[in-house]
Design a protein around this motif. Structure first.
Motif, PDB file in Angstrom:
ATOM      1  N   VAL A 112      15.528   5.272   2.173  1.00 57.42           N
ATOM      2  CA  VAL A 112      15.220   4.572   3.424  1.00 57.42           C
ATOM      3  C   VAL A 112      16.496   3.921   3.944  1.00 57.42           C
ATOM      4  CG1 VAL A 112      14.578   2.443   2.216  1.00 57.42           C
ATOM      5  CG2 VAL A 112      13.722   2.853   4.520  1.00 57.42           C
ATOM      6  N   ILE A 113      16.681   3.932   5.239  1.00 58.44           N
ATOM      7  CA  ILE A 113      17.708   3.101   5.866  1.00 58.44           C
ATOM      8  C   ILE A 113      16.973   1.955   6.534  1.00 58.44           C
ATOM      9  CG2 ILE A 113      19.496   2.954   7.631  1.00 58.44           C
ATOM     10  CD1 ILE A 113      20.225   5.811   7.093  1.00 58.44           C
ATOM     11  N   SER A 114      17.081   0.788   5.942  1.00 64.49           N
ATOM     12  CA  SER A 114      16.261  -0.340   6.375  1.00 64.49           C
ATOM     13  C   SER A 114      16.877  -1.051   7.570  1.00 64.49           C
ATOM     14  CB  SER A 114      16.091  -1.324   5.210  1.00 64.49           C
ATOM     15  OG  SER A 114      17.365  -1.769   4.754  1.00 64.49           O
ATOM     16  N   GLN A 115      16.044  -1.800   8.249  1.00 64.90           N
ATOM     17  CA  GLN A 115      16.484  -2.611   9.375  1.00 64.90           C
ATOM     18  C   GLN A 115      16.940  -3.988   8.890  1.00 64.90           C
ATOM     19  OE1 GLN A 115      16.468  -1.283  12.739  1.00 64.90           O
ATOM     20  NE2 GLN A 115      16.342   0.428  11.321  1.00 64.90           N
ATOM     21  N   VAL A 116      17.771  -4.622   9.655  1.00 62.71           N
ATOM     22  CA  VAL A 116      18.257  -5.950   9.301  1.00 62.71           C
ATOM     23  C   VAL A 116      17.077  -6.908   9.139  1.00 62.71           C
ATOM     24  CG1 VAL A 116      19.657  -7.905  10.039  1.00 62.71           C
ATOM     25  CG2 VAL A 116      20.431  -5.572  10.496  1.00 62.71           C
ATOM     26  N   ALA A 164      16.277  -1.831   1.448  1.00 59.47           N
ATOM     27  CA  ALA A 164      16.955  -0.660   0.891  1.00 59.47           C
ATOM     28  C   ALA A 164      17.120  -0.800  -0.614  1.00 59.47           C
ATOM     29  CB  ALA A 164      18.311  -0.455   1.563  1.00 59.47           C
ATOM     30  N   PHE A 165      17.577  -1.956  -1.061  1.00 60.65           N
ATOM     31  CA  PHE A 165      17.749  -2.206  -2.495  1.00 60.65           C
ATOM     32  C   PHE A 165      16.401  -2.221  -3.208  1.00 60.65           C
ATOM     33  CE2 PHE A 165      18.113  -4.979  -6.184  1.00 60.65           C
ATOM     34  CZ  PHE A 165      19.246  -4.467  -6.817  1.00 60.65           C
ATOM     35  N   GLY A 166      15.419  -2.869  -2.594  1.00 61.93           N
ATOM     36  CA  GLY A 166      14.108  -2.990  -3.234  1.00 61.93           C
ATOM     37  C   GLY A 166      13.405  -1.663  -3.394  1.00 61.93           C
ATOM     38  N   VAL A 167      13.506  -0.790  -2.373  1.00 57.89           N
ATOM     39  CA  VAL A 167      12.832   0.512  -2.427  1.00 57.89           C
ATOM     40  C   VAL A 167      13.603   1.490  -3.314  1.00 57.89           C
ATOM     41  CG1 VAL A 167      12.227   2.564  -1.074  1.00 57.89           C
ATOM     42  CG2 VAL A 167      11.665   0.284  -0.210  1.00 57.89           C
ATOM     43  N   MET A 168      14.881   1.675  -2.989  1.00 55.62           N
ATOM     44  CA  MET A 168      15.636   2.747  -3.648  1.00 55.62           C
ATOM     45  C   MET A 168      16.088   2.394  -5.057  1.00 55.62           C
ATOM     46  SD  MET A 168      17.794   4.590  -0.577  1.00 55.62           S
ATOM     47  CE  MET A 168      18.504   3.138   0.200  1.00 55.62           C
ATOM     48  N   HIS A 169      16.302   1.100  -5.333  1.00 57.19           N
ATOM     49  CA  HIS A 169      16.696   0.746  -6.707  1.00 57.19           C
ATOM     50  C   HIS A 169      15.547   0.125  -7.496  1.00 57.19           C
ATOM     51  CE1 HIS A 169      18.719  -0.502 -10.264  1.00 57.19           C
ATOM     52  NE2 HIS A 169      18.467  -1.778 -10.010  1.00 57.19           N
ATOM     53  N   ILE A 170      15.093  -1.058  -7.099  1.00 60.35           N
ATOM     54  CA  ILE A 170      14.088  -1.748  -7.915  1.00 60.35           C
ATOM     55  C   ILE A 170      12.798  -0.932  -8.013  1.00 60.35           C
ATOM     56  CG2 ILE A 170      12.548  -3.749  -8.019  1.00 60.35           C
ATOM     57  CD1 ILE A 170      15.309  -4.363  -9.044  1.00 60.35           C
ATOM     58  N   GLY A 171      12.356  -0.324  -6.925  1.00 60.59           N
ATOM     59  CA  GLY A 171      11.156   0.507  -6.987  1.00 60.59           C
ATOM     60  C   GLY A 171      11.308   1.651  -7.965  1.00 60.59           C
ATOM     61  N   HIS A 172      12.438   2.349  -7.890  1.00 62.33           N
ATOM     62  CA  HIS A 172      12.677   3.460  -8.817  1.00 62.33           C
ATOM     63  C   HIS A 172      12.975   2.973 -10.235  1.00 62.33           C
ATOM     64  CE1 HIS A 172      13.599   6.335  -5.289  1.00 62.33           C
ATOM     65  NE2 HIS A 172      12.492   6.736  -5.882  1.00 62.33           N
ATOM     66  N   PHE A 173      13.628   1.824 -10.359  1.00 60.02           N
ATOM     67  CA  PHE A 173      13.873   1.247 -11.684  1.00 60.02           C
ATOM     68  C   PHE A 173      12.551   0.971 -12.389  1.00 60.02           C
ATOM     69  CE2 PHE A 173      14.494  -2.159 -14.703  1.00 60.02           C
ATOM     70  CZ  PHE A 173      15.716  -1.884 -15.297  1.00 60.02           C
ATOM     71  N   PRO A 189      25.210  -4.871   8.031  1.00 57.67           N
ATOM     72  CA  PRO A 189      24.141  -5.023   7.044  1.00 57.67           C
ATOM     73  C   PRO A 189      23.390  -3.725   6.773  1.00 57.67           C
ATOM     74  CG  PRO A 189      24.129  -6.844   8.585  1.00 57.67           C
ATOM     75  CD  PRO A 189      25.073  -5.825   9.134  1.00 57.67           C
ATOM     76  N   VAL A 190      23.223  -2.885   7.814  1.00 60.23           N
ATOM     77  CA  VAL A 190      22.518  -1.621   7.608  1.00 60.23           C
ATOM     78  C   VAL A 190      23.328  -0.694   6.717  1.00 60.23           C
ATOM     79  CG1 VAL A 190      21.647   0.457   8.736  1.00 60.23           C
ATOM     80  CG2 VAL A 190      21.217  -1.768   9.754  1.00 60.23           C
ATOM     81  N   THR A 191      24.598  -0.514   7.038  1.00 60.81           N
ATOM     82  CA  THR A 191      25.413   0.404   6.246  1.00 60.81           C
ATOM     83  C   THR A 191      25.560  -0.082   4.825  1.00 60.81           C
ATOM     84  OG1 THR A 191      27.401  -0.694   7.081  1.00 60.81           O
ATOM     85  CG2 THR A 191      26.717   1.332   8.191  1.00 60.81           C
ATOM     86  N   ASN A 192      25.765  -1.375   4.642  1.00 62.34           N
ATOM     87  CA  ASN A 192      25.973  -1.826   3.278  1.00 62.34           C
ATOM     88  C   ASN A 192      24.686  -1.881   2.477  1.00 62.34           C
ATOM     89  OD1 ASN A 192      27.778  -2.834   1.164  1.00 62.34           O
ATOM     90  ND2 ASN A 192      26.328  -4.509   1.209  1.00 62.34           N
ATOM     91  N   GLY A 193      23.561  -2.200   3.125  1.00 60.37           N
ATOM     92  CA  GLY A 193      22.299  -2.191   2.384  1.00 60.37           C
ATOM     93  C   GLY A 193      22.060  -0.834   1.765  1.00 60.37           C
ATOM     94  N   ILE A 253      15.448  10.226   7.576  1.00 58.19           N
ATOM     95  CA  ILE A 253      15.920   8.849   7.386  1.00 58.19           C
ATOM     96  C   ILE A 253      17.195   8.601   8.164  1.00 58.19           C
ATOM     97  CG2 ILE A 253      14.908   8.781   5.079  1.00 58.19           C
ATOM     98  CD1 ILE A 253      17.786   8.535   3.993  1.00 58.19           C
ATOM     99  N   HIS A 254      17.867   9.670   8.585  1.00 54.63           N
ATOM    100  CA  HIS A 254      19.093   9.494   9.358  1.00 54.63           C
ATOM    101  C   HIS A 254      18.760   9.385  10.846  1.00 54.63           C
ATOM    102  CE1 HIS A 254      20.789  11.338   5.610  1.00 54.63           C
ATOM    103  NE2 HIS A 254      21.610  10.321   5.786  1.00 54.63           N
ATOM    104  N   TRP A 255      18.008   8.355  11.178  1.00 54.44           N
ATOM    105  CA  TRP A 255      17.520   8.198  12.535  1.00 54.44           C
ATOM    106  C   TRP A 255      18.640   7.969  13.535  1.00 54.44           C
ATOM    107  CZ3 TRP A 255      19.229   3.402  13.733  1.00 54.44           C
ATOM    108  CH2 TRP A 255      19.392   2.499  12.670  1.00 54.44           C
ATOM    109  N   SER A 256      19.820   7.511  13.099  1.00 51.71           N
ATOM    110  CA  SER A 256      20.910   7.220  14.027  1.00 51.71           C
ATOM    111  C   SER A 256      21.957   8.320  14.064  1.00 51.71           C
ATOM    112  CB  SER A 256      21.581   5.901  13.640  1.00 51.71           C
ATOM    113  OG  SER A 256      22.115   6.014  12.336  1.00 51.71           O
ATOM    114  N   LEU A 257      21.730   9.422  13.346  1.00 48.56           N
ATOM    115  CA  LEU A 257      22.748  10.456  13.243  1.00 48.56           C
ATOM    116  C   LEU A 257      22.301  11.785  13.831  1.00 48.56           C
ATOM    117  CD1 LEU A 257      23.973   9.747   9.601  1.00 48.56           C
ATOM    118  CD2 LEU A 257      24.992   8.948  11.725  1.00 48.56           C
TER     119      LEU A 257
END
Length: 409
Positions: free
Chosen positions: A113-117, A128-137, A226-230, A281-285
């Protein structure tokens, strides 16, 4: 953008394999699900939307039925609702899985996911961290007993039945879909303090620094920082998760052997960059989508990570299927792995026969010299070794999930 990859992945019969793919209703998740089902595997599709997952499943069934290739015995799909932004949903997914399946052979942590600010998960983490890391962890942690479950070879009733070994006889697999964006991710210094949650539950680390050769590039012109770094930080966490997971698996297996117990089933892990893929997920590209890989092309990188023995456990696999031993696993940890699983023939592991095949070779970014810890205040931060960051991230993640579990009792 990405070079086209040559599809040289061996077509292996995956009959009797039990696989889980998160985010399976679209993009790379959809594509790898189709490849696995075509090869005979049972795939549990973890999707946030049951309606979208049902639609995707029917599309895959139709695609296989209309495929010109001879697919004699395709596998099947089983849909279970999964919202990685809510640990309740993750826990329920594992509970439902356990009702029908005694073990797990392949876990593909694919959902992204590319999350919003300002977007947060159910438990209050940056999305982004919660879904892609903690959720999968958490998902990986709670599924681990099924991955470690030894294979039970059925008794053959004829000379022809069960003549082929199980497709994952040599061990189960855990694959994290990371991204080369991990190179630009950083954690705030607060990660290294106390419980370490710091900015993981608050403002995202501001890493809008220059990067690349001669610091030529800056992340900010394309999207807000914040979007890119998240996204980058979550993908960095995916890589570090795999590094640390492999060490924990090996260490636990060795301790069991040394204490006189039988080692659990072998598990091999990998993180990967599937290439720059045109997904939803690449809604801006959208402008660049025609320069990107298709999900079907990218899925072969995932299939390589699932099937191949060419890389050391815990490796990072790039878009061209080249593996990179970021944590010097071969030098520092491979002896522990071989002690834990002495029945694994060294001759069956190409990375042992060809030392150096997975040497770190990403030319524009030096893993060992990059400080993964930054400061939102832009103050200078003392260099923290990457293995220390990985161990701390594991501790923080484990503690967060354990605290949530305890609160439910």
């Amino acid at each position: 953008m990405d070079s086209k990859i040559v599809n040289h992945t061996t077509v292996r019969d995956l009959t009797n394999a039990i696989c889980i793919v998160t985010g399976a209703n679209s993009g790379t998740g959809y594509a790898i699900t189709q490849l696995l089902v075509e090869r005979g595997a049972t795939v549990i599709m973890g999707c946030r939307s049951i309606q979208k997952c049902n639609h995707a499943s029917k599309q895959i069934q139709n695609a296989i039925a209309n495929n010109n290739r001879n697919i004699s015995s395709p596998g099947r799909m089983h849909i279970i609702q999964l919202d990685l932004g809510d640990l309740y949903s993750v826990k329920n997914f594992v509970s439902e899985f356990s009702i029908e399946y005694p073990r797990l052979d392949v876990l593909v942590n694919n959902a992204g996911v590319i999350s919003q600010v300002g977007e947060r998960t159910k438990q209050g983490l940056e999305a982004a961290f919660g879904v892609m890391h903690i959720g999968h962890f958490a998902l990986t942690k709670w599924l681990m007993p099924f991955l470690l479950e030894p294979l039970v070879t059925p008794v053959a009733t004829s000379t022809e039945e069960h003549s082929s070994p199980h497709p994952f006889q040599s061990g189960a697999r855990v694959v994290n879909l990371a991204s080369e964006a991990y190179m630009f991710g950083k954690f705030d210094i607060s990660l290294m303090h106390a419980e370490g949650t710091g900015d993981l539950a608050g403002e995202m680390t501001d890493n809008c620094e220059n990067f690349g050769p001669y610091d030529m590039f800056n992340c900010c012109p394309f999207q807000s920082c914040p979007v890119t770094n998240g996204y980058a930080r979550a993908k960095l966490a995916n890589v570090l998760h795999i590094n640390e997971l492999q060490l924990h698996l090996d260490s636990n297996a060795v301790q069991l052997i040394r204490n006189g117990y039988t080692a659990p089933r072998r598990v091999v892990t990998a993180s990967l960059h599937p290439g720059s893929v045109s997904t939803n997920i690449h809604w801006s590209l959208d402008t660049f989508s025609k320069l990107m890989r298709t999900s079907a092309e990218a899925a072969h990188v995932i299939l390589h990570a699932i099937q191949s023995d060419d890389f050391v456990p815990g490796a990072y696999i790039d878009a061209m299927m080249q593996s990179h031993d970021l944590q010097k696993y071969r030098k520092l940890h491979l002896p522990t792995h071989l002690e834990a699983f002495p029945d694994i023939s060294k001759d069956s592991l190409p990375f042992i026969r060809a030392p150096g095949i997975d040497s770190f070779s990403l030319p524009v970014w030096d893993w060992e010299k990059k400080n993964l810890i930054g400061s939102m205040s832009k103050d200078s931060v003392e260099m923290v070794p990457n293995d220390v960051v990985a161990a701390q991230l594991w501790h923080v993640s484990e503690k967060f999930v354990a605290n949530w579990e305890q609160a439910q009792n």
